[in-house]
Write a protein that holds these residues in place. Sequence first.
Motif, PDB file in Angstrom:
ATOM      1  N   VAL A  65      23.564   6.712  77.693  1.00  0.00           N
ATOM      2  CA  VAL A  65      23.139   7.656  78.731  1.00  0.00           C
ATOM      3  C   VAL A  65      23.993   7.495  79.982  1.00  0.00           C
ATOM      4  N   SER A  66      24.542   8.614  80.440  1.00  0.00           N
ATOM      5  CA  SER A  66      25.324   8.589  81.681  1.00  0.00           C
ATOM      6  C   SER A  66      24.514   9.077  82.879  1.00  0.00           C
ATOM      7  N   ASP A  67      23.426   9.834  82.635  1.00  0.00           N
ATOM      8  CA  ASP A  67      22.555  10.285  83.723  1.00  0.00           C
ATOM      9  C   ASP A  67      21.171  10.556  83.150  1.00  0.00           C
ATOM     10  N   TYR A  68      20.207   9.715  83.494  1.00  0.00           N
ATOM     11  CA  TYR A  68      18.846   9.835  82.959  1.00  0.00           C
ATOM     12  C   TYR A  68      18.088  11.019  83.555  1.00  0.00           C
ATOM     13  N   TYR A  69      18.599  11.618  84.596  1.00  0.00           N
ATOM     14  CA  TYR A  69      17.878  12.677  85.311  1.00  0.00           C
ATOM     15  C   TYR A  69      18.407  14.071  84.976  1.00  0.00           C
ATOM     16  N   GLN A  70      19.387  14.142  84.082  1.00  0.00           N
ATOM     17  CA  GLN A  70      19.959  15.431  83.704  1.00  0.00           C
ATOM     18  C   GLN A  70      19.884  15.615  82.191  1.00  0.00           C
ATOM     19  N   ILE A  71      19.821  16.870  81.776  1.00  0.00           N
ATOM     20  CA  ILE A  71      19.818  17.201  80.350  1.00  0.00           C
ATOM     21  C   ILE A  71      21.259  17.341  79.871  1.00  0.00           C
ATOM     22  N   MET A  72      21.522  16.854  78.679  1.00  0.00           N
ATOM     23  CA  MET A  72      22.854  16.976  78.088  1.00  0.00           C
ATOM     24  C   MET A  72      23.257  18.449  78.006  1.00  0.00           C
ATOM     25  N   ASP A  73      24.446  18.773  78.474  1.00  0.00           N
ATOM     26  CA  ASP A  73      24.897  20.162  78.518  1.00  0.00           C
ATOM     27  C   ASP A  73      24.794  20.839  77.155  1.00  0.00           C
ATOM     28  N   GLU A  74      25.142  20.125  76.101  1.00  0.00           N
ATOM     29  CA  GLU A  74      25.118  20.705  74.752  1.00  0.00           C
ATOM     30  C   GLU A  74      23.701  21.078  74.310  1.00  0.00           C
ATOM     31  N   PHE A  75      22.690  20.422  74.887  1.00  0.00           N
ATOM     32  CA  PHE A  75      21.308  20.678  74.487  1.00  0.00           C
ATOM     33  C   PHE A  75      20.639  21.770  75.319  1.00  0.00           C
ATOM     34  N   GLY A  76      21.192  22.075  76.505  1.00  0.00           N
ATOM     35  CA  GLY A  76      20.589  23.097  77.348  1.00  0.00           C
ATOM     36  C   GLY A  76      20.453  22.640  78.785  1.00  0.00           C
ATOM     37  N   THR A  77      19.393  23.080  79.427  1.00  0.00           N
ATOM     38  CA  THR A  77      19.172  22.805  80.845  1.00  0.00           C
ATOM     39  C   THR A  77      17.798  22.176  81.041  1.00  0.00           C
ATOM     40  N   MET A  78      17.538  21.719  82.258  1.00  0.00           N
ATOM     41  CA  MET A  78      16.212  21.201  82.563  1.00  0.00           C
ATOM     42  C   MET A  78      15.165  22.302  82.410  1.00  0.00           C
ATOM     43  N   ALA A  79      15.527  23.517  82.736  1.00  0.00           N
ATOM     44  CA  ALA A  79      14.593  24.635  82.555  1.00  0.00           C
ATOM     45  C   ALA A  79      14.253  24.815  81.075  1.00  0.00           C
ATOM     46  N   ASP A  80      15.249  24.632  80.190  1.00  0.00           N
ATOM     47  CA  ASP A  80      14.980  24.706  78.751  1.00  0.00           C
ATOM     48  C   ASP A  80      14.032  23.591  78.327  1.00  0.00           C
ATOM     49  N   TRP A  81      14.237  22.388  78.876  1.00  0.00           N
ATOM     50  CA  TRP A  81      13.348  21.271  78.542  1.00  0.00           C
ATOM     51  C   TRP A  81      11.928  21.558  79.016  1.00  0.00           C
ATOM     52  N   GLU A  82      11.796  22.093  80.207  1.00  0.00           N
ATOM     53  CA  GLU A  82      10.472  22.397  80.744  1.00  0.00           C
ATOM     54  C   GLU A  82       9.765  23.468  79.919  1.00  0.00           C
ATOM     55  N   GLN A  83      10.532  24.444  79.441  1.00  0.00           N
ATOM     56  CA  GLN A  83       9.935  25.457  78.567  1.00  0.00           C
ATOM     57  C   GLN A  83       9.464  24.819  77.260  1.00  0.00           C
ATOM     58  N   LEU A  84      10.287  23.925  76.693  1.00  0.00           N
ATOM     59  CA  LEU A  84       9.900  23.224  75.473  1.00  0.00           C
ATOM     60  C   LEU A  84       8.624  22.416  75.704  1.00  0.00           C
ATOM     61  N   ARG A  85       8.577  21.672  76.798  1.00  0.00           N
ATOM     62  CA  ARG A  85       7.365  20.911  77.141  1.00  0.00           C
ATOM     63  C   ARG A  85       6.143  21.809  77.213  1.00  0.00           C
ATOM     64  N   ASP A  86       6.281  22.939  77.909  1.00  0.00           N
ATOM     65  CA  ASP A  86       5.150  23.850  78.083  1.00  0.00           C
ATOM     66  C   ASP A  86       4.690  24.425  76.739  1.00  0.00           C
ATOM     67  N   GLU A  87       5.635  24.771  75.879  1.00  0.00           N
ATOM     68  CA  GLU A  87       5.283  25.350  74.590  1.00  0.00           C
ATOM     69  C   GLU A  87       4.648  24.310  73.660  1.00  0.00           C
ATOM     70  N   ILE A  88       5.096  23.071  73.758  1.00  0.00           N
ATOM     71  CA  ILE A  88       4.458  21.997  72.989  1.00  0.00           C
ATOM     72  C   ILE A  88       3.011  21.832  73.454  1.00  0.00           C
ATOM     73  N   HIS A  89       2.801  21.773  74.754  1.00  0.00           N
ATOM     74  CA  HIS A  89       1.452  21.587  75.298  1.00  0.00           C
ATOM     75  C   HIS A  89       0.573  22.796  75.011  1.00  0.00           C
ATOM     76  N   ARG A  90       1.135  23.991  75.049  1.00  0.00           N
ATOM     77  CA  ARG A  90       0.342  25.204  74.791  1.00  0.00           C
ATOM     78  C   ARG A  90      -0.220  25.204  73.377  1.00  0.00           C
ATOM     79  N   ARG A  91       0.475  24.564  72.464  1.00  0.00           N
ATOM     80  CA  ARG A  91       0.019  24.482  71.074  1.00  0.00           C
ATOM     81  C   ARG A  91      -0.887  23.275  70.817  1.00  0.00           C
ATOM     82  N   GLY A  92      -1.245  22.569  71.884  1.00  0.00           N
ATOM     83  CA  GLY A  92      -2.138  21.434  71.723  1.00  0.00           C
ATOM     84  C   GLY A  92      -1.457  20.179  71.236  1.00  0.00           C
ATOM     85  N   MET A  93      -0.120  20.148  71.280  1.00  0.00           N
ATOM     86  CA  MET A  93       0.626  18.962  70.871  1.00  0.00           C
ATOM     87  C   MET A  93       1.130  18.233  72.115  1.00  0.00           C
ATOM     88  N   LYS A  94       1.691  17.057  71.894  1.00  0.00           N
ATOM     89  CA  LYS A  94       2.200  16.234  72.994  1.00  0.00           C
ATOM     90  C   LYS A  94       3.679  15.949  72.767  1.00  0.00           C
TER      91      LYS A  94
END
Length: 566
Positions: A65-94
């Motif tokens: 890891v070169s920066d624990y506070y940023q998302i890897m460019d190849e994987f997307g953005t922090m906004a993409d991660w937040e959307q993934l988190r929200d969609e996981i939680h919306r389905r009752g998963m963690k």
Amino acid sequence: MNKSWWKEAVVYQVYPRSFRDSDGDGIGDLNGITEKLDYLQDLGVDVIWLGPVYQSPNDDNGYDVSDYYQIMDEFGTMADWEQLRDEIHRRGMKVMMDIVLNHTSDEHEWFKASRQKGDNPYRDYYYWGINDDGREPNNWESFFGGPAWEYDDVAEAYYLHLFSKKQPDLNWGNPRVRQSMYGMMRFWLDKGVDGFRLDAVNLLSKPEGLPDAESMSPDKQIAPCGHLIVNGKEIHPIFQEMNREVFSRYPMFTVAEMAGVSAEEGLLYTDSSRKELDSLIVFEHMDVDNGPGGRWDTIPFHLPSFKRIMSSWQTTLHGKGWSGLYLNNHDQPRVLSRWGNDTEYRTESAKMFATCIQMMQGTPYIYQGEEIGMTNIRFDRIEDYRDVETLNFYRIETGEKCRSHDEVMKDIYLKSRDNARTPMQWDDSAGAGFGSETPWINVNPNYTQINVKQALSDPNSILHYYRELIRLRKRHEIIVYGDYTLLLDDHPDVFAYKRTLEDQVLLVITNFSGRGQTVRLEEPVLTQEQLISNYPDTGESISELQLRPFEARVYLCQTALSETSF
């Protein structure tokens, strides 16, 4: 037994790079995971474990890891991660994040700063040193092969790296390192993470003075240094501090990856009264086919040894500690190809392994593709492999040790971590439905027969069997909280055990061989119900069973409280 949601959960491990490529660049990404959440929800899992998604140069696929506070460019953005988190939680998963604490990338700002000589506050963030003769501070070897020290021209010293040379070890004896890492963990928990998988964390406490590893062989070759490092004397104070500073402040759970840990040591880490960790992922059972030379030195699988290891963990931790249950992950070859039969009995083998492991006490972990019976890969060319450990092994074995390509490739076919890292096989279209037709690592050619689309259409598929196993775990408390007793201890091919809770007995019988087996058991039971099997039910009495190749059976028995032994 204290009840907890994470004890009753089933975890699904996503290896982001290989799961689903949403933008056609050949690399799996966060939006690709979001696209497949309905599939995971339908499977019945409760927690999604994301492999590292932080900024990284990818020498070890995100574990540098070169920066624990940023998302890897190849994987997307922090906004993409937040959307993934929200969609996981919306389905009752963690969502569970993979946290790398033992080391950073050599491209991390801390390491760059630590290279500078003079009065440098970051120098002590890592392990730097050089002997008077200009050589390495000690004789330690990297777990990935070769010396554990790398010379840096700017620093004019060597730095310690237990893994890749691009993964310098952090100095957890430095309070500023510890507080910086605790702050990073709180950052992710504040963003809604529900748990952490802690990577290689029983290596954090290095021995004082960094002594040489003693030679362990007659020819005086240097021994690996692992025995000096795992479970160091300051490791428990570190975790107790980590618990006070981070874990106890959030409604979350932890699972720690730990090599070289016995069941007795595992209890020290996970006994809730000690306030350290919730659970462990250990290696002891997965090392049963490792010879004296380690993971690349393969010996025949020995079921009685495997049974003794699993049983030790089941009985030692019962009522006090907790562990994860797994046979597959991103660091292990596919168990179906490793210990089963991935051709004639592929379906039966896969279902048998899942039954044996998921009926035990602990939190089950399903690794992507396991639920459809994905198999090991056999690339002819070493250039087609991507794993840094595999490439280092090939370089050392064909170079320094002068072994032939074909000879070394046999070892790689058995144990390479890339066996588990080929793209997820979604359908039979070009590229297996992963995304780009030219992914970062080649697709297994058997994707046209083994894929999710085919599995969904077949009511007898491995996928549907996994769904049923998960449903059973949620329906029967005995699977989660019952105690454990090994049966037929020394049988060379059959793994049988019982779970007991009040007046119920769960009987699990699995055949690890490709041959039929006759099993005789006394059954002082009032009633019996076959909960699941990977073959059609024959209606036999459990007093004498004719097991077919790789057969698995689970019975729920009602018994008098005084008659609970088979």
